[in-house]
Design a protein around this motif. Structure first.
Motif, PDB file in Angstrom:
ATOM      1  N   VAL A 218      57.382  -2.073  26.166  1.00  0.00           N
ATOM      2  CA  VAL A 218      56.422  -2.936  25.485  1.00  0.00           C
ATOM      3  C   VAL A 218      56.939  -3.243  24.083  1.00  0.00           C
ATOM      4  O   VAL A 218      57.203  -2.328  23.297  1.00  0.00           O
ATOM      5  CB  VAL A 218      55.035  -2.266  25.397  1.00  0.00           C
ATOM      6  CG1 VAL A 218      54.072  -3.167  24.649  1.00  0.00           C
ATOM      7  CG2 VAL A 218      54.513  -1.952  26.788  1.00  0.00           C
ATOM      8  N   GLU A 219      57.082  -4.502  23.798  1.00  0.00           N
ATOM      9  CA  GLU A 219      57.551  -4.911  22.480  1.00  0.00           C
ATOM     10  C   GLU A 219      56.385  -5.527  21.704  1.00  0.00           C
ATOM     11  O   GLU A 219      55.768  -6.499  22.136  1.00  0.00           O
ATOM     12  CB  GLU A 219      58.666  -5.943  22.602  1.00  0.00           C
ATOM     13  CG  GLU A 219      59.251  -6.361  21.257  1.00  0.00           C
ATOM     14  CD  GLU A 219      60.379  -7.356  21.406  1.00  0.00           C
ATOM     15  OE1 GLU A 219      60.846  -7.863  20.379  1.00  0.00           O
ATOM     16  OE2 GLU A 219      60.789  -7.619  22.557  1.00  0.00           O
ATOM     17  N   VAL A 220      56.058  -4.927  20.590  1.00  0.00           N
ATOM     18  CA  VAL A 220      54.957  -5.413  19.770  1.00  0.00           C
ATOM     19  C   VAL A 220      55.468  -6.502  18.834  1.00  0.00           C
ATOM     20  O   VAL A 220      56.300  -6.258  17.961  1.00  0.00           O
ATOM     21  CB  VAL A 220      54.336  -4.259  18.944  1.00  0.00           C
ATOM     22  CG1 VAL A 220      53.193  -4.779  18.081  1.00  0.00           C
ATOM     23  CG2 VAL A 220      53.852  -3.154  19.861  1.00  0.00           C
ATOM     24  N   THR A 221      54.986  -7.717  19.066  1.00  0.00           N
ATOM     25  CA  THR A 221      55.436  -8.851  18.248  1.00  0.00           C
ATOM     26  C   THR A 221      54.525  -9.084  17.056  1.00  0.00           C
ATOM     27  O   THR A 221      54.919  -9.728  16.094  1.00  0.00           O
ATOM     28  CB  THR A 221      55.495 -10.127  19.099  1.00  0.00           C
ATOM     29  OG1 THR A 221      54.202 -10.380  19.666  1.00  0.00           O
ATOM     30  CG2 THR A 221      56.503  -9.977  20.220  1.00  0.00           C
ATOM     31  N   SER A 222      53.299  -8.564  17.124  1.00  0.00           N
ATOM     32  CA  SER A 222      52.361  -8.756  16.017  1.00  0.00           C
ATOM     33  C   SER A 222      52.593  -7.704  14.939  1.00  0.00           C
ATOM     34  O   SER A 222      52.764  -6.518  15.232  1.00  0.00           O
ATOM     35  CB  SER A 222      50.922  -8.662  16.526  1.00  0.00           C
ATOM     36  OG  SER A 222      50.022  -8.717  15.434  1.00  0.00           O
ATOM     37  N   LYS A 223      52.636  -8.137  13.716  1.00  0.00           N
ATOM     38  CA  LYS A 223      52.810  -7.230  12.579  1.00  0.00           C
ATOM     39  C   LYS A 223      51.474  -6.866  11.943  1.00  0.00           C
ATOM     40  O   LYS A 223      51.431  -6.237  10.898  1.00  0.00           O
ATOM     41  CB  LYS A 223      53.717  -7.878  11.529  1.00  0.00           C
ATOM     42  CG  LYS A 223      55.141  -8.139  12.024  1.00  0.00           C
ATOM     43  CD  LYS A 223      55.992  -8.764  10.938  1.00  0.00           C
ATOM     44  CE  LYS A 223      57.415  -9.024  11.444  1.00  0.00           C
ATOM     45  NZ  LYS A 223      58.266  -9.655  10.410  1.00  0.00           N
ATOM     46  N   LEU A 224      50.372  -7.264  12.593  1.00  0.00           N
ATOM     47  CA  LEU A 224      49.038  -7.026  12.058  1.00  0.00           C
ATOM     48  C   LEU A 224      48.658  -5.564  12.238  1.00  0.00           C
ATOM     49  O   LEU A 224      48.699  -5.034  13.350  1.00  0.00           O
ATOM     50  CB  LEU A 224      48.033  -7.927  12.773  1.00  0.00           C
ATOM     51  CG  LEU A 224      46.653  -8.102  12.128  1.00  0.00           C
ATOM     52  CD1 LEU A 224      46.786  -8.814  10.793  1.00  0.00           C
ATOM     53  CD2 LEU A 224      45.743  -8.888  13.060  1.00  0.00           C
ATOM     54  N   ASP A 225      48.285  -4.902  11.143  1.00  0.00           N
ATOM     55  CA  ASP A 225      47.855  -3.507  11.196  1.00  0.00           C
ATOM     56  C   ASP A 225      46.365  -3.483  11.536  1.00  0.00           C
ATOM     57  O   ASP A 225      45.507  -3.401  10.665  1.00  0.00           O
ATOM     58  CB  ASP A 225      48.125  -2.831   9.846  1.00  0.00           C
ATOM     59  CG  ASP A 225      47.889  -1.327   9.902  1.00  0.00           C
ATOM     60  OD1 ASP A 225      47.348  -0.854  10.924  1.00  0.00           O
ATOM     61  OD2 ASP A 225      48.223  -0.634   8.928  1.00  0.00           O
TER      62      ASP A 225
ATOM     63  N   ILE B 241      43.064 -12.093  11.844  1.00  0.00           N
ATOM     64  CA  ILE B 241      43.965 -13.148  11.365  1.00  0.00           C
ATOM     65  C   ILE B 241      45.369 -12.580  11.185  1.00  0.00           C
ATOM     66  O   ILE B 241      45.584 -11.649  10.421  1.00  0.00           O
ATOM     67  CB  ILE B 241      43.473 -13.746  10.038  1.00  0.00           C
ATOM     68  CG1 ILE B 241      42.138 -14.445  10.237  1.00  0.00           C
ATOM     69  CG2 ILE B 241      44.489 -14.734   9.474  1.00  0.00           C
ATOM     70  CD1 ILE B 241      41.555 -14.999   8.957  1.00  0.00           C
ATOM     71  N   GLU B 242      46.315 -13.141  11.907  1.00  0.00           N
ATOM     72  CA  GLU B 242      47.703 -12.670  11.796  1.00  0.00           C
ATOM     73  C   GLU B 242      48.474 -13.486  10.759  1.00  0.00           C
ATOM     74  O   GLU B 242      49.216 -12.937   9.956  1.00  0.00           O
ATOM     75  CB  GLU B 242      48.391 -12.761  13.159  1.00  0.00           C
ATOM     76  CG  GLU B 242      49.781 -12.168  13.159  1.00  0.00           C
ATOM     77  CD  GLU B 242      50.351 -12.048  14.559  1.00  0.00           C
ATOM     78  OE1 GLU B 242      51.556 -11.763  14.674  1.00  0.00           O
ATOM     79  OE2 GLU B 242      49.609 -12.244  15.526  1.00  0.00           O
TER      80      GLU B 242
ATOM     81  N   THR C 274      43.567 -21.063  10.066  1.00  0.00           N
ATOM     82  CA  THR C 274      42.970 -19.759  10.370  1.00  0.00           C
ATOM     83  C   THR C 274      41.832 -19.429   9.415  1.00  0.00           C
ATOM     84  O   THR C 274      40.906 -18.686   9.769  1.00  0.00           O
ATOM     85  CB  THR C 274      44.030 -18.650  10.301  1.00  0.00           C
ATOM     86  OG1 THR C 274      44.659 -18.660   9.005  1.00  0.00           O
ATOM     87  CG2 THR C 274      45.097 -18.857  11.368  1.00  0.00           C
ATOM     88  N   LEU C 275      41.896 -19.969   8.188  1.00  0.00           N
ATOM     89  CA  LEU C 275      40.852 -19.707   7.204  1.00  0.00           C
ATOM     90  C   LEU C 275      39.649 -20.640   7.335  1.00  0.00           C
ATOM     91  O   LEU C 275      38.604 -20.379   6.754  1.00  0.00           O
ATOM     92  CB  LEU C 275      41.424 -19.824   5.785  1.00  0.00           C
ATOM     93  CG  LEU C 275      42.404 -18.740   5.339  1.00  0.00           C
ATOM     94  CD1 LEU C 275      42.925 -19.048   3.944  1.00  0.00           C
ATOM     95  CD2 LEU C 275      41.753 -17.360   5.371  1.00  0.00           C
ATOM     96  N   LYS C 276      39.813 -21.710   8.088  1.00  0.00           N
ATOM     97  CA  LYS C 276      38.753 -22.719   8.192  1.00  0.00           C
ATOM     98  C   LYS C 276      37.410 -22.141   8.640  1.00  0.00           C
ATOM     99  O   LYS C 276      36.376 -22.370   7.986  1.00  0.00           O
ATOM    100  CB  LYS C 276      39.198 -23.845   9.129  1.00  0.00           C
ATOM    101  CG  LYS C 276      38.236 -25.033   9.137  1.00  0.00           C
ATOM    102  CD  LYS C 276      38.795 -26.156  10.013  1.00  0.00           C
ATOM    103  CE  LYS C 276      37.817 -27.328  10.044  1.00  0.00           C
ATOM    104  NZ  LYS C 276      38.330 -28.442  10.884  1.00  0.00           N
ATOM    105  N   PRO C 277      37.351 -21.366   9.750  1.00  0.00           N
ATOM    106  CA  PRO C 277      36.052 -20.802  10.148  1.00  0.00           C
ATOM    107  C   PRO C 277      35.487 -19.838   9.115  1.00  0.00           C
ATOM    108  O   PRO C 277      34.266 -19.738   8.947  1.00  0.00           O
ATOM    109  CB  PRO C 277      36.363 -20.081  11.466  1.00  0.00           C
ATOM    110  CG  PRO C 277      37.844 -19.873  11.472  1.00  0.00           C
ATOM    111  CD  PRO C 277      38.412 -21.014  10.715  1.00  0.00           C
ATOM    112  N   ILE C 278      36.377 -19.144   8.400  1.00  0.00           N
ATOM    113  CA  ILE C 278      35.922 -18.218   7.359  1.00  0.00           C
ATOM    114  C   ILE C 278      35.313 -18.988   6.186  1.00  0.00           C
ATOM    115  O   ILE C 278      34.261 -18.610   5.653  1.00  0.00           O
ATOM    116  CB  ILE C 278      37.103 -17.340   6.888  1.00  0.00           C
ATOM    117  CG1 ILE C 278      37.462 -16.336   7.976  1.00  0.00           C
ATOM    118  CG2 ILE C 278      36.778 -16.620   5.581  1.00  0.00           C
ATOM    119  CD1 ILE C 278      38.663 -15.485   7.666  1.00  0.00           C
ATOM    120  N   ILE C 279      35.967 -20.078   5.798  1.00  0.00           N
ATOM    121  CA  ILE C 279      35.450 -20.917   4.707  1.00  0.00           C
ATOM    122  C   ILE C 279      34.086 -21.494   5.078  1.00  0.00           C
ATOM    123  O   ILE C 279      33.159 -21.536   4.256  1.00  0.00           O
ATOM    124  CB  ILE C 279      36.454 -22.040   4.373  1.00  0.00           C
ATOM    125  CG1 ILE C 279      37.738 -21.449   3.794  1.00  0.00           C
ATOM    126  CG2 ILE C 279      35.845 -23.038   3.387  1.00  0.00           C
ATOM    127  CD1 ILE C 279      38.870 -22.449   3.640  1.00  0.00           C
TER     128      ILE C 279
END
Length: 382
Positions: free
Chosen positions: A166-173, A342-343, A349-354
Motif C-alpha cells: 500500500v502506497e500512501v499518496t496523501s500527505k495529509l496528517d 482538505i489536502e 477547496t476553500l469555497k465551501p468553507i468561505i
C-alpha cells in the motif's frame, strides 16, 4: 469611550466570578481534549487464541498451528473445561480451537473433519474465526487438485501469505487534524457559554434602575448605544477567544499556526463574533441574573448536542442535522469537519468553507437587527 469605561468597571466588579467561570471553561476544554484525543487513531491487535490439539503435530495440522502462531497470540492454559470457560469469561483468550483426533488424515483423504471452537463473540474472536476459515477454505481448494501433502502446504502458504503493498499518496496528517477539529468543535460550547455568561452579566448591570433611566433620557440614539456596547463587549469576548487559541497552541502545538490551523482560527473568530451577537440579543431580552445559567444550558449545551460539538456529526440522525441547519453552530462545526479533509488549499477547496463563514456572519447580522428592534421597543415601553 464612556460606555467602554462603564463596561470595564462592571467587569472589574465581577472580575473574580468572570475569571473563575472562564478558567473553569478553559480547564474543562483542555481536560475534555486530553481524555478524548486517544480515540481518533486505530491500532491493530492480534486476537488471543488457545489451541487444544488432539492430533499429531505434523503435516497440515502443524502448519495450521504455525499459521495461528504467526497471526495471533497463542496462550498457554489448562485444558480442563472449567479453566477454559473462565479464561473466556475474563477475556484472557478470545478464541478456543479444538483440533480433533485424526484431523490430518481425514483432511488429506478428502473428508471435512469438524473443528470445534469456543468464542467470546467480540471483535478479536471474529478476526480469529476469519483466519481459521481462510486457512481451511484455501487448503480445501488446493486439496482437490494436489495429492502430495508437502506441495499442498506450500501452495496454501503461498496463497494466504500474499501481502499487498500500500502506497500512501496523501500527505495529509488526518490523525492530527482530527484532534484539531475535535478541539475546535468543542469550542462551540466554550465560546457560547463564555460569551453568554459574561455579556449577560454585564448587560444586566446596565439594566439597574438608575443606569437604565439615564440611558433612556440621554440624547444618544439606541442604535449607536447598542453599537458602542457591542464593540465594548467585543473586546472582552476577544480576550476570551485569545485564551482559547493559546490553549489550542499549548495542547496541539505548531499545527495550530499551519495553513489548516489558520482556517480553524479564522472560523472560530467568526463564530466568536456571532456568539457575541447572540449573547447581546439574549442580554437585551433577559433581565434576571439568576436566569443566566439556565440560558447557557439551553443555548450552549443545546446547540452543541444538536450540531455535533460533543457527538460527531456522522453519528447524528439526519433529522437532527436537518434541524441544526437553522443554528450558526452547525455551519461552524461543518467548516471544522471540512477543514480536516482538505489536502490542497486553493480557492476551489476553500469555497465551501468561505460560504459557511459567510452564513455565520449573516446570522450575526440578523441577531444585531433583532437586538436593535428589541431595544427600540423596550425604550418605548419604558
Amino acid at each position: 469611550m464612556t460606555v467602554f469605561n462603564t463596561v470595564l468597571k462592571i467587569v472589574n466588579k465581577y472580575k473574580f466570578t468572570i475569571i473563575l467561570y472562564t478558567v473553569m471553561l478553559i480547564i474543562f476544554g483542555g481536560l475534555n481534549f486530553k481524555t478524548s484525543n486517544n480515540s481518533v487513531s486505530y491500532v491493530a491487535t492480534k486476537p488471543d487464541v488457545f489451541i487444544i490439539n488432539e492430533d499429531e503435530e505434523i503435516g497440515i495440522t502443524k502448519d495450521l498451528i504455525n499459521y495461528f502462531d504467526k497471526n495471533t497470540n497463542i496462550k498457554d492454559l489448562d485444558t480442563d473445561e472449567e479453566s477454559i470457560n473462565d479464561a473466556l469469561f475474563y477475556r484472557d483468550v478470545n478464541y478456543i480451537i479444538y483440533i480433533p483426533k485424526n484431523f490430518r488424515n481425514d483432511f488429506i483423504n478428502g473428508k471435512n473433519p469438524k473443528i470445534n471452537i469456543k468464542t467470546t463473540k467480540d471483535y478479536n474472536s471474529v478476526l480469529a474465526e476469519n483466519l481459521l476459515d481462510n486457512y481451511l477454505k484455501t487448503a480445501t481448494i488446493y486439496r482437490n487438485n494436489i495429492l502430495n501433502e508437502e506441495d499442498l502446504i506450500k501452495k496454501v502458504n503461498e496463497s494466504i501469505n500474499i501481502s499487498t503493498k500500500v502506497e500512501v499518496t496523501s500527505k495529509l496528517d488526518t490523525n492530527t487534524l482530527s484532534q484539531v477539529a475535535f478541539y475546535f468543535n468543542f469550542l462551540n460550547y466554550s465560546i457560547l457559554a463564555g460569551c453568554v455568561y459574561v455579556i449577560c452579566l454585564i448587560l444586566s448591570s446596565f439594566k439597574e434602575k438608575n443606569i437604565h433611566k439615564r440611558m433612556i433620557i440621554s440624547s444618544t440614539n439606541y442604535k449607536k448605544l447598542n453599537n458602542n456596547l457591542l464593540l465594548s463587549m467585543g473586546s472582552i469576548a476577544f480576550v476570551l477567544w485569545i485564551l482559547y487559541i493559546v490553549l489550542a497552541y499549548i495542547l496541539l502545538g505548531k499545527v495550530v499556526i499551519s495553513e489548516h490551523g489558520i482556517i480553524y482560527i479564522i472560523n472560530s473568530l467568526i463564530f466568536m463574533i456571532c456568539a457575541l451577537t447572540i449573547s447581546f440579543l439574549i442580554g437585551n431580552i433577559v433581565n434576571s441574573k439568576t436566569a443566566i445559567n439556565g440560558i447557557i444550558n439551553v443555548v450552549a449545551l443545546g446547540s452543541s448536542f444538536l450540531c455535533g460539538s460533543f457527538v460527531p456529526m456522522e453519528w447524528l440522525p439526519k433529522s437532527v442535522l436537518t434541524i441544526a441547519h437553522v443554528l450558526p453552530s452547525y455551519w461552524y462545526i461543518k467548516t471544522n469537519e471540512l477543514s480536516k479533509t482538505i489536502e490542497v488549499i486553493n480557492f476551489n477547496t476553500l469555497k465551501p468553507i468561505i460560504i459557511n463563514m459567510i452564513i455565520i456572519l449573516v446570522f450575526a447580522f440578523i441577531f444585531i437587527l433583532i437586538t436593535n428592534i428589541v431595544s427600540n421597543k423596550k425604550r418605548k415601553i419604558d
